[in-house]
Design an enzyme around this catalytic site. Structure first.
Site, short mmCIF file in Angstrom:
data_model
loop_
_atom_site.label_atom_id
_atom_site.label_comp_id
_atom_site.label_asym_id
_atom_site.label_seq_id
_atom_site.Cartn_x
_atom_site.Cartn_y
_atom_site.Cartn_z
N GLU A 1 -4.92 1.73 2.58
CA GLU A 1 -5.03 0.55 3.44
C GLU A 1 -5.24 1.10 4.86
O GLU A 1 -6.29 0.37 5.44
CB GLU A 1 -3.77 -0.26 3.41
CG GLU A 1 -3.58 -1.45 3.99
CD GLU A 1 -3.54 -1.55 5.38
OE1 GLU A 1 -3.75 -2.64 6.24
OE2 GLU A 1 -2.95 -0.53 5.92
N HIS B 1 0.77 -1.31 -0.15
CA HIS B 1 0.19 -0.06 -0.01
C HIS B 1 0.77 1.25 0.16
O HIS B 1 1.90 1.31 0.57
CB HIS B 1 -0.92 0.07 1.05
CG HIS B 1 -0.31 -0.16 2.45
ND1 HIS B 1 -0.14 1.17 3.01
CD2 HIS B 1 -0.12 -0.91 3.49
CE1 HIS B 1 0.33 1.00 4.44
NE2 HIS B 1 0.13 -0.22 4.62
N ASP C 1 5.93 0.95 7.11
CA ASP C 1 4.56 0.83 6.86
C ASP C 1 4.28 1.78 5.87
O ASP C 1 3.49 2.79 6.26
CB ASP C 1 4.03 0.75 8.03
CG ASP C 1 2.39 0.23 7.86
OD1 ASP C 1 2.17 -0.19 6.75
OD2 ASP C 1 1.79 0.34 8.97
#
Lengths: 492, 492
Positions: free
Chosen positions: B348, B302, B314
């Site tokens: 996401e 993502h 992340d």
């Protein structure tokens, strides 16, 4: 009187028999109406077997577990941040009075100290571009603010303060100077000295060349995203510009962007401001000596902290180490003959106000300060024993180190500073003992938001307490003293 | 149609020969006008020796060093934080289009996605007392704000969401609920599931009992002073109250103070707010297959991130892993017969908007998705190979794992989820391969300000790229497919 000492004599330790300290010695001899002769060299035993056995038992007692962790936990939980002159600082003074009282210290008292009062306000540093990136930054302690409108300017990266000083004004006029020098991790924190001048002197160096603001890579060793604050100062003759630090990862980001975009701009905003000075206090408590109660072994740490973190390592740990070392000695059956005085200094961080005031008020008592020790580099453990005493007493220092065995503490030099808060005392001639703490991890959190109790390891703290307790006990029981240092002007 | 699948059949993998997937298989057979028979079980060789040799060379090539670090460095340096719908998100879409184009992907395109737009604003959590202590906190994603006046109330500590749910309204009415449950460090991050419900469901559980705000201990494993954000949701029937997380050290401080002061109060302020939805996009690029170009092996990650950090782990790392795995395959002389499609999903973090939109638009192409893989747990390395494929193809999965040797990757279960963004595809019946990444350190920085490039180890990233590249290449060259899963409703 102090100014008359020639420069070459500065910091040179002198024995009690040396000419330079003759007047001081004379004064001391007059003041000490009772007690054994002081100037006895190393021919006589420094300590009785009973003294040494007691020191050994004290060490073993400390290694079994102390209350040091509890002291620092109480300070950071009940008080928290305690920047000089802040409500937290005031609460810390109350906390210390209560704590020393409850632990059975005698002569618990304060010594009023006027301290500067600087307010951080808010800090915003933004990397401009298609999508603006906020950077993690701290306004350096003592910096002026930017005004409500903030500052927006192009950035120029330089490798060090030296590189900046060598530049031409035209290169950086109306720009933001970014000093991108990384502090390396070392066991004794020696690299702090290499890089801290970027923080202390950078703004005036940049201001002199026409820069509008200074941004430095934090003086710190960690890759966690925390900016390190700390005191900066302005030269009286230099234009005052605001000064900031970036966390190491943010300094990396800025430097990476600059590689491909030389026109990169930063937006800076700080509402930092100076307030009128405020009152704080040194907090003092004693474990009284027996037959030589008028002579003092001083254990110092500082009660204030930076505002960003909890001051658990800087200097909650130091407070806990010296308080607990003295408390353990107070529980011994065989009391020391000299008085152990714990001094929790006001405002170390913002100019050593408490240390200077303590020395200013010391008067004749200065000659009775037999030895001073400070704890102000975190939790430890102690890795080396340094000193600055008259050379003929180095044998005694070595015996003190032997009494700390089996702790793996190596011998060190005899030109230790003893620590920032001991500077004014040392300049008066008071000898210092300097247990060097392992600072490998200390500069990861030093002066950051991340200086919390989570970084305090109780077992390590106990080892450090053991070394301090042994040293303080032996200093307070030693036959004779550690000589005197040549007095020098104190100019920090 | 999906609703007709009985609950007991959910998530049960079925082979291509099973009755449940007969219709899907029929559709597939019609769509695939050319190419070898698909339902061939394990009797025939899955791969030629040349395929396996190429996979081995690909693995060795990746282990020698890839450009994955450069991809993530570029993303976090040039773009930085990219919360769904923010200017950073928009810049990330542009970045991805450019990057895939420059790297030689074909069919580089966007797929518009409407995403929720939440603005964090400012967060202040203060522990009240003689000297107020600011706590390091984050407003949880999706939380309402407190209003300008803020909230001040007494705190009640509870051990978990379960403990909270078991309480009486009288105990917490008009109070701040503090859920103090620590996430434990594990290699596969399994403890995330135990504690994340405090974040997602805590506010409504507390709101239902009359609390005025929720504060949780961060769902994170580190003792560095960072608060972990992340998405929370409100039950439609529960009163909406603001929700915050505290860093682990700050949760410790709060809990320690509560031990001696049951009347402790917090002041909370947040200017968080919801804005109208905004447009973002999935970014898609392909490495075209040769003789079976219509069949797809999907590699997903993502593009969005939380706003606090740089989103390096992340999911910058995931983006780099799948982009680089595909890029390495595109450089091979022996091209794969199926198309490798990289999908960089929009949003996401805030509700899987991009993944849902991709599945919504998929139409007949869903049956051509032979296998899907996602990278969204940091840098790795890959420690286990899980899957959810028709059981008769587990032998092929095992051969894929063998081709990754000597990387120490163990075999895993066949009930993997495959990752959050693959949920909608999996519910349509697309089989998934799930390389499980070592998450020991991932939850130290997950959803924090500290998710920066400093946490990306290029060598580790290369190992993960090697495993993904081998898996993707073998999936794209395999004779026959991996069967289909039983379709189930997607309800997240």
């Amino acid at each position: 009187m102090l100014e008359m000492v020639p420069p070459h004599a500065r910091r040179r330790p002198v024995g009690t028999g040396s000419a330079a300290s003759f007047l001081a010695l004379l004064a001391l001899a007059v003041q000490l109406s009772a007690g054994p002769a002081l100037a006895q060299g190393t021919q006589l035993a420094d300590w009785s077997d009973a003294d040494l056995a007691t020191a050994g038992a004290l060490r073993d007692r400390a290694l079994k577990g102390t209350s040091a962790y509890e002291h620092v936990s109480s300070l950071v939980t009940e008080v928290g941040p305690r920047l000089a002159g802040s409500p937290g600082d005031e609460a810390a003074v109350r906390w210390a009075m209560n704590r020393l009282g409850k632990l059975g210290f005698t002569g618990v008292r304060t010594q009023d100290v006027l301290v500067p009062r600087w307010i951080r306000g808010t800090t915003e540093v933004t990397l401009l571009g298609p999508a603006a990136q906020p950077l993690v930054a701290a306004t350096l302690g003592g910096s002026i603010g930017t005004g409500e409108e903030g500052i927006e300017a192009q950035v120029v990266e330089v490798a060090s303060l030296e590189a900046l000083t060598a530049m031409q004004a035209g290169d950086i006029r109306n720009k933001v100077v970014f000093i991108n020098q990384r502090m390396e991790r070392t066991k004794d924190g020696a690299s702090y000295g290499t890089t801290v001048k970027n923080r202390t002197q950078g703004a005036s160096a940049a201001g002199n060349l026409g820069a509008v603001a200074l941004v430095i890579r934090s003086v710190g060793t960690s890759d966690e995203r925390f900016a390190h604050t700390g005191r900066m100062t302005y030269d009286v003759s230099a234009p005052r510009i605001p000064a900031f630090s970036l966390s190491n990862p943010d300094a990396d980001t800025l430097s990476r962007q600059l590689k491909t975009n030389k026109q990169l701009r930063l937006r800076l905003k700080s509402t930092a401001r100076e307030m009128p000075p405020a009152w704080s206090a040194n907090v003092i408590g004693e474990i009284p000596g027996t037959d030589r109660a008028g002579e003092i072994v001083l254990l110092g740490a500082h009660l204030d902290s930076w505002d960003l973190g909890q001051g658990a390592l800087d200097d909650g740990a130091g407070v806990a180490i010296v308080v607990e070392a003295a408390r353990l000695i107070s529980r011994l059956d065989r009391k020391p003959s000299r008085t152990i005085r714990v001094v929790l200094f006001a405002n170390e961080e913002f100019g050593l106000s408490g240390a200077k005031e303590y020395a200013r008020l010391i008067g004749d008592e200065q000659a009775k300060h037999v030895l001073a020790m400070e704890a102000d580099t975190g939790i430890g453990p102690v890795i080396r024993l340094e000193s600055q005493v008259a050379p003929e007493f180095l044998g005694a220092i070595e015996k003190m180190r032997a009494a700390m065995q089996p702790l793996p503490i190596e011998g060190g030099s005899n030109n230790a500073s003893g620590g920032a808060d001991l500077g004014p005392l040392r300049s008066l001639g008071v000898p210092v003992l300097d247990p060097v703490l392992d600072a490998s991890l200390y500069f990861d959190v030093h002066h950051t938001m991340n200086d919390t109790l989570a970084k305090v390891d109780a077992k390590v703290l106990d080892q450090t307490v053991a070394a301090y307790a042994v040293a303080a006990y032996l200093a307070a029981t030693k036959q004779g003293d550690f000589g005197r240092l040549a007095p020098v002007p104190f100019n920090r």
